[in-house]
Every structure is written in C-alpha cells, then in structure tokens.
Design an enzyme around this catalytic site. Structure first.
Site, PDB file in Angstrom:
ATOM      1  N   HIS A   1     138.107  87.128  83.324  1.00  0.00           N
ATOM      2  CA  HIS A   1     139.232  87.218  84.265  1.00  0.00           C
ATOM      3  C   HIS A   1     138.721  87.064  85.688  1.00  0.00           C
ATOM      4  O   HIS A   1     137.508  87.123  85.957  1.00  0.00           O
ATOM      5  CB  HIS A   1     140.012  88.538  84.099  1.00  0.00           C
ATOM      6  CG  HIS A   1     139.215  89.790  84.338  1.00  0.00           C
ATOM      7  ND1 HIS A   1     138.790  90.195  85.591  1.00  0.00           N
ATOM      8  CD2 HIS A   1     138.760  90.735  83.467  1.00  0.00           C
ATOM      9  CE1 HIS A   1     138.139  91.335  85.495  1.00  0.00           C
ATOM     10  NE2 HIS A   1     138.090  91.682  84.208  1.00  0.00           N
TER      11      HIS A   1
ATOM     12  N   CYS B   1     133.753  93.532  81.330  1.00  0.00           N
ATOM     13  CA  CYS B   1     134.377  92.210  81.289  1.00  0.00           C
ATOM     14  C   CYS B   1     133.522  91.200  82.052  1.00  0.00           C
ATOM     15  O   CYS B   1     132.562  91.563  82.726  1.00  0.00           O
ATOM     16  CB  CYS B   1     135.773  92.267  81.911  1.00  0.00           C
ATOM     17  SG  CYS B   1     136.999  93.089  80.872  1.00  0.00           S
TER      18      CYS B   1
END
Length: 298
Positions: free
Chosen positions: A109, A138
């Site tokens: 992301h 992430c």
C-alpha cells in the site's frame, strides 16, 4: 456442529476486521496464470517485479519500499495476491491508497494518510523514510508504485519475501522527498496534485547509430534507440514510437512531413516518442539522418 462452525467463522471474521478495516470499493476476483512475480527484498527495502516472457520470469520493474521495522519484520514467505482495495484503513486509524493483500494483514500500500481520501494528509515524515524498514509489517510504496501493483498484478500473482544485501538485478531506485508544505505524495498522478514531480521517460540514442546511409541500403529507424522509466528502472523500448518524419526541403528552407526512404536522398529529421501512464507524461527526442545520392554507374 453446524452452528458451532458458523460461530467460529463469524468470530474469525470479526478478529480479522478488528485489526484491519477495509474500505471495499474494488475487488479483482480474476485469477489464472501469473504474468508477474513480485519479489520483496526486506533487507534492501526494494520490490522487483518480474514479468513472464517466453516461459521465464525476467526483471521488469524496481520499486523502493519500506518493509516491517525490527519488532514487526515482514516475514519471509512465498504466497500470492488475494485481494485489493482502493483505500484501506490501517493500524492506528490511518489510511492507505491502493491496498493489495498478499497474506492475512500483510499488504502492499502507499505511505499512510491521516484522513480517508484526503490526499493532502500524507505522513511526510514516514514518506521521506521510504527505502528503510519503517512499517508494522506491510510493504509501503510510493503512490505510483502501489498503483502499478494494484492495476497490473491480478489476484494469484506470486509474491516472495526474502532478505539480501543485493537490492536485485535492477537495483534500488531513489525515492523522491515529499514536501511538508503540500503533504501530497509527489508521485501521485492525481491532476489536483500541486507537487507532482515524477520524471518523464528518458529516450537515449546510441552514439554508434548511423546518421548517414547509402542510397537504397536497409535502415531501421528504431535501431540503436532505447527508452526507460528512470523512476522504476524499467525498460520502455517496446513502447517507443517513430512519432514523426520530416525531410528538409531546400526550396522552402524548412523541414516538411515526409515518408522515410533510402531511395529518396536528403536529410531527414526523425522524432521518437515514448509514453507510459506510470511516468510523468510523454517524452520526445529527434535524430537526423542523411540519405546519400545514388552513385553514378559507368
């Protein structure tokens, strides 16, 4: 038994959503043979996309990233992309663009924003640390790179997380620095972005490219000409076009539109063009080539 199974399923779903709440706008359910293979080097903090060509995966695009910091390292794994969301709610009530899930709570992301859909609320301090381990597990990317993965890597795309001092076959791109004045990601292609600074593609012409050709000889206009996305070290030569051909008209003392032919002597000006939606617009470059007069025969 069925009630108990259903209850467990509901509990698992609630637990998942309690740590990651998705804003579900777009979900690509497509699957099949993976065109790309994303390899995440957590030590070097770079993602290299490999593309399937003639049955083999070859290096295609490099993207600087931020993987998990010391206490929350992104685990080594080989998995595949499961789903995607245009905006996703992350830990600590922040939001990311172009979220792509590859395992559980592990996602690709953008660097996070403090408000949903507010692109001028980027965490500038975190963005400017791209290339170092900073996330909670992430894989953070620039908006342009996250968008590329979101739009090009279908569900089922293979993902491998590994560690190496070697950044990868394409190297590690240098991230742009975000400005605290604007608080926009400088790679975000949104037309409203006041700080868009991603570089245009670069066209290079070999110093050995022929600029003089004999009458009637074979000549390839694209030979010796290459194009590259310097933001992601991606070869764009396949997208290179001969945009325009002009020939010098001595009677009018200017170049006019023409078709290139080695059976029509004169000086030609060839304009090349390359464009890629993940760069900062189109680039152009010109090259002049002279076709010699036909040699007289006895």
């Amino acid at each position: 038994m069925r009630r108990r199974s259903a209850l467990l399923t509901i509990i698992a779903a609630v637990m998942f959503c309690s740590v990651f709440v998705f804003d579900v706008q777009t979900a690509d359910a497509a699957s099949g043979k993976s065109l790309y293979w994303l390899k995440v080097n957590r030590q070097a903090n770079v993602v290299t996309a490999y593309k399937l060509e003639n049955g083999k995966y070859v290096p295609y695009r490099a993207m600087v990233c931020s993987t998990g910091k010391a206490k929350s390292k992104t685990p080594h794994m080989t998995t595949s992309i499961k789903n995607r969301w245009r905006w996703g709610a992350l830990f600590h009530n922040v939001w990311g663009q172009y979220c792509v899930q590859f395992k559980g709570n592990y996602l690709f992301h953008s660097v996070y924003y403090t408000k949903k859909k507010k692109k001028n609320c980027l965490s500038v301090s975190e963005y400017n640390k791209l290339g170092t381990a900073r996330s909670m597990g992430c894989v953070r990317l620039s908006t342009m790179d996250a968008k590329w993965i979101y739009e090009n890597c279908k569900n089922g795309t293979k993902v491998t997380v590994y560690s190496s001092k070697n950044p990868g076959p394409l190297g590690k791109p240098k991230a742009l620095k975000a400005s605290s004045r604007y608080r926009w990601d400088p790679t975000d292609p949104d037309k409203k972005n006041p700080d868009f600074r991603i570089k245009k593609p670069v066209i290079t012409i070999s110093a050995s490219k022929q600029d003089t050709v004999s009458y009637g000889a074979a000549y390839k206009l694209k030979a010796g000409v290459k194009a590259k996305n310097v933001n992601a070290y991606q070869d764009l030569t396949s997208k290179l076009q001969v945009y325009a051909v002009q020939k010098y008209d001595s009677s009018r003392q200017k170049y006019v539109k023409a078709s290139f032919s080695t059976e029509s002597p004169g000086v030609y000006k060839v304009t090349y063009r390359v464009s890629d939606k993940y760069c900062g617009g189109a680039s152009y470059k010109t090259f002049k080539v002279r076709v010699l007069e036909k040699e007289a025969t006895e």
